[in-house]
Design a protein around this motif. Structure first.
Motif, PDB file in Angstrom:
ATOM      1  N   THR A 207      36.212  44.019  44.412  1.00 28.14           N
ATOM      2  CA  THR A 207      37.033  43.821  43.305  1.00 28.14           C
ATOM      3  C   THR A 207      36.061  43.420  42.304  1.00 28.14           C
TER       4      THR A 207
ATOM      5  N   ASN B  72      40.615  44.773  39.481  1.00 29.99           N
ATOM      6  CA  ASN B  72      40.920  45.853  40.140  1.00 29.99           C
ATOM      7  C   ASN B  72      40.135  45.844  41.598  1.00 29.99           C
ATOM      8  N   VAL B  73      41.016  46.103  42.677  1.00 32.28           N
ATOM      9  CA  VAL B  73      40.618  46.022  43.915  1.00 32.28           C
ATOM     10  C   VAL B  73      40.293  47.511  44.406  1.00 32.28           C
TER      11      VAL B  73
END
Length: 214
Positions: free
Chosen positions: A147, A131-132
Motif C-alpha cells: 500500500t 493504492n493497494v
C-alpha cells in the motif's frame, strides 16, 4: 463560475485516472514496524533509506518471546557489507551481505487491487488516498501486497509471504522525504578500524541476519 467548473472537471479527471506502478522517493527516513508470523517477532525501528547509494540503516527495538533488545545495522549493498553497530560501547562487527538491493517501488508487473481512503472522506484532512497492489516478489520468492500513497508513492504497508518466515508485515509511519543526517549512512570511524572483528558467515538478507541473533 465557468472557471470553477473547468477546474473541478480537471481535478475529477486526474482522480479518475487509473493508478500506475510507481517508485518511492530515493531518500526517505522515518519509523516502521515489522512482524513475522512464524517467529512471533515484533520490531519497532527507525530507518534511513538511500536508493541512490543503495544504503539502508535500521535502528530498532525488538520484542521476541517476551525479551526486548536493540539492534543497529547499516547495510551497504554496493559494498556487499553489513555493519552491526554498538554506539554505546563504540564497537562494530562487519559481515558480508549477500543479496541485491531492492528499491521501494511497485513493480511494473504488479496488479492493482484497488484505490481506497484510509480514515474518512467525510471532511478535509480526515483521510489518506492510497493504492493497494499485489504481485510476486523478486525471483518468485513469494507473494506481496503493498500500500502506497496516491500522491508521492510514500510506503504505508507491505505484507509478503515466504516459505522461511511465513507472512511478514511492515508498516511505515512518520515518513519524511529526505535524510536529516546523511552521515548516519556512513560507518562510524571505529567501524573502520583494521582490528575490527570480521564475520565469515553470509546472511542472505536482513531478516536472516536478524533472526540468526535470536
Amino acid at each position: 463560475m465557468q472557471l470553477l467548473v473547468v477546474v473541478t472537471c480537471l481535478l475529477a479527471g486526474c482522480l479518475a485516472q487509473k493508478p500506475k506502478p510507481c517508485s518511492s522517493p530515493p531518500l526517505l527516513s522515518g519509523d516502521l514496524t515489522v512482524a513475522t508470523q512464524n517467529e512471533k517477532m515484533w520490531t519497532n525501528a527507525k530507518y534511513l533509506y538511500d536508493a541512490l547509494g543503495q544504503r539502508v540503516r535500521i535502528m530498532e527495538t525488538v520484542m521476541y518471546e517476551n525479551t526486548t533488545f536493540t539492534f543497529d545495522a547499516l547495510l551497504l549493498f554496493k559494498e556487499a557489507t553489513i555493519y552491526e553497530i554498538n554506539q554505546h560501547d563504540r564497537t562494530c562487527k562487519k559481515s558480508p551481505l549477500k543479496g541485491d538491493f531492492h528499491p521501494m517501488a511497485i513493480p511494473k508487473n504488479a496488479s492493482l487491487v484497488g484505490q481506497i481512503i484510509l480514515g474518512s472522506s467525510s471532511g478535509p484532512g480526515q483521510g489518506l488516498l492510497v493504492n493497494v497492489w499485489w504481485g510476486d516478489l523478486p525471483e518468485k520468492a513469494g507473494k506481496f501486497m503493498s500500500t502506497v500513497t496516491e500522491f508521492g508513492c510514500i510506503p504505508v504497508s507491505t505484507v509478503y509471504h515466504t516459505e522461511k518466515f511465513g507472512w511478514v508485515q511492515t508498516t511505515f509511519f512518520n515518513n519524511v522525504v529526505g535524510i536529516p543526517d546523511p552521515g548516519q549512512l556512513n560507518p562510524p570511524a571505529y567501524c573502520l578500524d583494521d582490528g575490527m572483528k570480521v564475520e565469515e558467515e553470509e546472511p542472505t538478507d536482513f531478516l536472516s541476519l536478524f533472526l540468526n541473533k535470536l
